[in-house]
Scaffold this active site. Structure first.
Site, PDB file in Angstrom:
ATOM      1  N   ARG A 284      74.095  36.894 110.325  1.00 39.15           N
ATOM      2  CA  ARG A 284      72.928  36.382 109.611  1.00 39.15           C
ATOM      3  C   ARG A 284      72.263  35.283 110.424  1.00 39.15           C
ATOM      4  NH1 ARG A 284      73.327  40.379 107.254  1.00 39.15           N
ATOM      5  NH2 ARG A 284      73.229  40.802 105.041  1.00 39.15           N
TER       6      ARG A 284
ATOM      7  N   GLU B 153      68.217  31.213 105.195  1.00 38.80           N
ATOM      8  CA  GLU B 153      69.168  32.257 105.613  1.00 38.80           C
ATOM      9  C   GLU B 153      68.477  33.594 105.497  1.00 38.80           C
ATOM     10  OE1 GLU B 153      72.093  35.424 104.518  1.00 38.80           O
ATOM     11  OE2 GLU B 153      70.575  34.535 103.210  1.00 38.80           O
TER      12      GLU B 153
ATOM     13  N   ARG C 163      79.416  40.343 109.542  1.00 39.89           N
ATOM     14  CA  ARG C 163      78.158  40.118 108.819  1.00 39.89           C
ATOM     15  C   ARG C 163      77.362  39.050 109.549  1.00 39.89           C
ATOM     16  NH1 ARG C 163      76.966  41.608 103.592  1.00 39.89           N
ATOM     17  NH2 ARG C 163      75.174  40.585 102.669  1.00 39.89           N
TER      18      ARG C 163
ATOM     19  N   CYS D 132      63.124  39.252 103.474  1.00 40.69           N
ATOM     20  CA  CYS D 132      62.407  39.330 104.743  1.00 40.69           C
ATOM     21  C   CYS D 132      61.167  40.203 104.569  1.00 40.69           C
ATOM     22  CB  CYS D 132      63.354  39.954 105.764  1.00 40.69           C
ATOM     23  SG  CYS D 132      62.672  40.112 107.395  1.00 40.69           S
TER      24      CYS D 132
HETATM   25  C1  SAM Z   1      68.563  38.151  99.882  1.00 45.49           C
HETATM   26  S1  SAM Z   1      68.621  37.814  98.199  1.00 45.49           S
HETATM   27  C2  SAM Z   1      69.364  36.217  98.165  1.00 45.49           C
HETATM   28  C3  SAM Z   1      70.779  36.249  97.685  1.00 45.49           C
HETATM   29  C4  SAM Z   1      71.467  34.904  97.554  1.00 45.49           C
HETATM   30  N1  SAM Z   1      71.473  34.155  98.784  1.00 45.49           N
HETATM   31  C5  SAM Z   1      72.893  35.080  97.042  1.00 45.49           C
HETATM   32  O1  SAM Z   1      73.807  34.413  97.515  1.00 45.49           O
HETATM   33  O2  SAM Z   1      73.101  35.922  96.167  1.00 45.49           O
HETATM   34  C6  SAM Z   1      66.943  37.505  97.814  1.00 45.49           C
HETATM   35  C7  SAM Z   1      66.665  37.212  96.364  1.00 45.49           C
HETATM   36  O3  SAM Z   1      65.281  36.909  96.209  1.00 45.49           O
HETATM   37  C8  SAM Z   1      64.918  37.268  94.888  1.00 45.49           C
HETATM   38  N2  SAM Z   1      63.452  37.319  94.785  1.00 45.49           N
HETATM   39  C9  SAM Z   1      62.601  38.249  95.277  1.00 45.49           C
HETATM   40  N3  SAM Z   1      61.327  37.949  94.956  1.00 45.49           N
HETATM   41  C10 SAM Z   1      61.367  36.786  94.240  1.00 45.49           C
HETATM   42  C11 SAM Z   1      60.374  35.974  93.615  1.00 45.49           C
HETATM   43  N4  SAM Z   1      59.070  36.302  93.659  1.00 45.49           N
HETATM   44  N5  SAM Z   1      60.760  34.852  92.963  1.00 45.49           N
HETATM   45  C12 SAM Z   1      62.082  34.508  92.906  1.00 45.49           C
HETATM   46  N6  SAM Z   1      63.061  35.265  93.469  1.00 45.49           N
HETATM   47  C13 SAM Z   1      62.717  36.375  94.119  1.00 45.49           C
HETATM   48  C14 SAM Z   1      65.618  38.609  94.700  1.00 45.49           C
HETATM   49  O4  SAM Z   1      65.778  38.905  93.323  1.00 45.49           O
HETATM   50  C15 SAM Z   1      66.956  38.370  95.421  1.00 45.49           C
HETATM   51  O5  SAM Z   1      67.980  38.005  94.536  1.00 45.49           O
END
Ligand code: SAM
Length: 329
Positions: A155, A109, A153, A71
């Protein structure tokens, strides 16, 4: 075969939910190497890295685009513009891929707070951008505790479709679980000594939520800037100090809590930490899921992830509403 892509895939919580409905993952991406390692261990596929470096034309064709994206605030408003006003945010990366690949369904999500982010502007921009890309969009805040896992939780889930609005009302919920049914029966538990905590005389059921507050750890009390006579509240209110009864559910496991300070009052009236395995279980991960990262990293991974049964339930309805033969347009 219904194909999906798993953007910001983390450790694959969304993937497990989508696969539970028979959908096939055709591409994944996450920038974090520890998440990538865990993902590869479980799904035998090394996710691509930084989404900003991926050319949309190289993304595999798919029917559902899934993204549990981080976010970020959108500094410029201008809802009427194309999607230039989200440029520089990760949501823009999602739009870029949607624009090129035109998947039938988009599944996003995020944390519940997205609703209030930037005074509601962030969500408004997201919805209007998706609509501008040709999607009928609906959203709802869902709670993991309504899908069998004992965790509060909440979301936001946003579903966009090119054919019709997704109806959240049809999602099948599962009766609320209790922590006690998700605990290890034995193990090397980290109990607190009785001098390290204070139990309430009577546990406090928090109306509606399913949380049962049982006491707090006797950590040092912050006195600076605290009104006289209310010093004890600072330790009660600090989340890692709180102790919850196993007859209720647990608060959200956040990604920032990398030392796993989650304390429960057990059946035999003792206080212990939830084990790491129990944390994965109350996220709804299956028992065969392989956890290979260091402990602190795992707390971060699971705190960033999703309650898997909640995703499965939404995926089931996405299938029913948009892909079952009778609903195809
Ligand atoms: C909220 S987590 C999502 C977790 C996922 N839904 C799960 O079940 O584990 C957001 C993810 O976005 C990744 N992220 C952040 N910046 C990114 C980028 N520029 N390219 C790809 N992934 C990225 C982070 O490493 C993180 O794992």
């Amino acid at each position: 075969m219904i194909r999906f892509i798993d953007l910001f895939c983390g450790v694959g919580g969304i993937r497990i939910g989508m696969e539970s409905q028979g959908f096939k993952c055709v591409m994944s991406s996450d920038i974090n190497t520890e998440c990538q390692r865990t993902y590869e261990e479980n799904f035998h596929e090394l996710p691509l890295g930084d989404i900003t470096k991926i050319d949309a034309k190289d993304v595999s064709d798919h029917d559902i685009l899934c993204a549990g994206f981080p976010c970020q605030p959108f500094s410029i408003s201008g809802k009427q513009k194309g999607f230039e006003d989200t440029r520089g945010t990760l949501f823009f990366e999602i739009c870029r891929i949607i624009d090129e690949k035109r998947p039938k369904v988009v599944f996003l999500e995020n944390v519940k707070h997205l609703i209030h982010h930037n005074h509601g502007e962030t969500l408004a921009v997201i919805l209007s951008k998706l609509e501008g890309l040709g999607y009928k969009v609906s959203w709802e805040v869902l709670n993991g505790s309504d899908f069998g896992v004992p965790q509060n939780r909440e979301r936001i889930i946003i579903v966009g479709s090119r054919t019709g609005k997704f109806d959240f009302e049809k999602i099948k919920t599962i009766p609320r679980g209790r922590l006690i049914d998700f605990l290890d029966s034995d193990g090397d538990f980290e109990y607190l000594d009785s001098g390290e905590y204070t139990l309430l005389e009577a546990t406090k059921q928090q109306p509606g939520s399913g949380l049962i507050f049982a006491g707090y750890r006797n950590k040092s009390i912050r006195k600076v800037g605290v009104r006289p006579g209310t010093e004890h509240l600072s330790r009660v209110h600090k989340q890692p100090n709180r102790i919850y009864s196993v007859y209720g559910i647990h608060p959200t496991l956040p990604s920032q809590e990398t030392s796993g300070r989650y304390f429960i009052l057990t059946e035999d009236n003792r206080v212990r930490k939830l084990t790491l395995n129990e944390c994965w279980r109350i996220m709804g991960f299956p028992k065969e899921y392989k956890k290979i990262s260091a402990v602190g990293e795992q707390y971060k991974q699971l705190g960033n992830s999703v309650c898997v049964p909640m995703i499965s339930a939404v995926a089931e309805e996405i299938n029913n509403q948009f892909f079952k033969e009778v609903n195809k347009q």
